[in-house]
Design an enzyme around this catalytic site. Sequence first.
Site, PDB file in Angstrom:
ATOM      1  N   HIS A 111       0.855  -1.194   0.000  1.00  0.00           N
ATOM      2  CA  HIS A 111       0.000   0.000   0.000  1.00  0.00           C
ATOM      3  C   HIS A 111       0.889   1.241   0.000  1.00  0.00           C
ATOM      4  O   HIS A 111       1.874   1.287   0.748  1.00  0.00           O
ATOM      5  CB  HIS A 111      -0.923  -0.021   1.218  1.00  0.00           C
ATOM      6  CG  HIS A 111      -1.866   1.131   1.238  1.00  0.00           C
ATOM      7  ND1 HIS A 111      -2.984   1.188   0.413  1.00  0.00           N
ATOM      8  CD2 HIS A 111      -1.846   2.283   1.940  1.00  0.00           C
ATOM      9  CE1 HIS A 111      -3.607   2.334   0.630  1.00  0.00           C
ATOM     10  NE2 HIS A 111      -2.941   3.023   1.550  1.00  0.00           N
ATOM     11  N   GLN A 175      10.353   2.820  -3.788  1.00  0.00           N
ATOM     12  CA  GLN A 175      10.540   2.077  -2.528  1.00  0.00           C
ATOM     13  C   GLN A 175       9.683   0.806  -2.506  1.00  0.00           C
ATOM     14  O   GLN A 175      10.105  -0.217  -1.966  1.00  0.00           O
ATOM     15  CB  GLN A 175      10.188   2.964  -1.322  1.00  0.00           C
ATOM     16  CG  GLN A 175      11.066   4.186  -1.184  1.00  0.00           C
ATOM     17  CD  GLN A 175      12.545   3.834  -1.107  1.00  0.00           C
ATOM     18  OE1 GLN A 175      12.945   2.913  -0.411  1.00  0.00           O
ATOM     19  NE2 GLN A 175      13.357   4.563  -1.865  1.00  0.00           N
TER      20      GLN A 175
HETATM   21  C1  GAR Z   1       0.934   0.698  -6.203  1.00  0.00           C
HETATM   22  O1  GAR Z   1       1.311   2.002  -5.874  1.00  0.00           O
HETATM   23  C2  GAR Z   1       0.324   0.002  -5.007  1.00  0.00           C
HETATM   24  O2  GAR Z   1       0.932   0.344  -3.800  1.00  0.00           O
HETATM   25  C3  GAR Z   1      -1.093   0.527  -5.062  1.00  0.00           C
HETATM   26  O3  GAR Z   1      -1.425   0.533  -6.422  1.00  0.00           O
HETATM   27  C4  GAR Z   1      -0.233   0.695  -7.189  1.00  0.00           C
HETATM   28  C5  GAR Z   1      -0.139  -0.447  -8.157  1.00  0.00           C
HETATM   29  O4  GAR Z   1       0.930  -0.266  -9.036  1.00  0.00           O
HETATM   30  N1  GAR Z   1      -1.970  -0.294  -4.304  1.00  0.00           N
HETATM   31  C6  GAR Z   1      -3.001   0.180  -3.613  1.00  0.00           C
HETATM   32  O5  GAR Z   1      -3.283   1.364  -3.558  1.00  0.00           O
HETATM   33  C7  GAR Z   1      -3.812  -0.876  -2.870  1.00  0.00           C
HETATM   34  N2  GAR Z   1      -4.572  -0.287  -1.829  1.00  0.00           N
HETATM   35  P1  GAR Z   1       1.442  -1.460  -9.933  1.00  0.00           P
HETATM   36  O6  GAR Z   1       0.217  -2.034 -10.644  1.00  0.00           O
HETATM   37  O7  GAR Z   1       2.387  -0.830 -10.886  1.00  0.00           O
HETATM   38  O8  GAR Z   1       2.092  -2.481  -9.041  1.00  0.00           O
END
Ligand code: GAR
Length: 207
Positions: A111, A175
């Site tokens: 998160h 990060q």
């Molecule tokens: C990431 O920033 C993750 O932390 C967030 O969505 C993005 C996904 O990026 N997740 C949430 O907000 C869940 N509550 P990605 O598809 O490139 O991994």
Amino acid sequence: MAPVSLGVLASGRGSNLQSIIDACRRGDIKAEVKVVISDRQDAYALKRAEKHGIDAYYINIKDYQDKAAYETKIVELLRRYNVQLVCLAGYMRLVGPTVLNAFPWRIMNIHPSLLPSFPGLHAQKQALDCGVKVSGCTVHFVDEGMDSGPIILQACVPVYDDDTEDSLAERILEQEHKIYPRAVGLFAEGKLIVRGKKVFIREAGND
Ligand code: GAR
């Protein structure tokens, strides 16, 4: 020891999925992504999986009579691949009891905030709106709540006066790509002990 089998659930671009695949392939962590499942047909995460020869499935919740039936299908797939740890990587649905009960303390999430601050959607905007001076990301085990399970690892980043949601998200994402594979690696080495709301990281010779 055989690598830990991972199943990844993702709804979007899948950069965290990529960081886990890369860490596995480099041999940094004793794990292997066996299956990727998405609730979105257009999720780039599915393409990333295919590029790496990993089986990938789109499961449309609308094809099922309710969330329990949809999750039963997900559990069936995860079991078919003998998944030992489920990683949520930008999976934008609350995990229900069907998946939770099938994988107790075997589901992780990333998160983009320092939980318990700013759970839910638009975590980076919530942080900016609050005027915090540091933010970051959290890997945690998933429980029945929204981003509320026991915290495994966190990393901090500064928040600058001229940050936008995008600039902060990008700094945090850098990060995320470090701590998510690290947390999976700790799990694979059997070093994570959950006691109540806390996760202890067992070091060698320190039980
Ligand atoms: C990431 O920033 C993750 O932390 C967030 O969505 C993005 C996904 O990026 N997740 C949430 O907000 C869940 N509550 P990605 O598809 O490139 O991994």
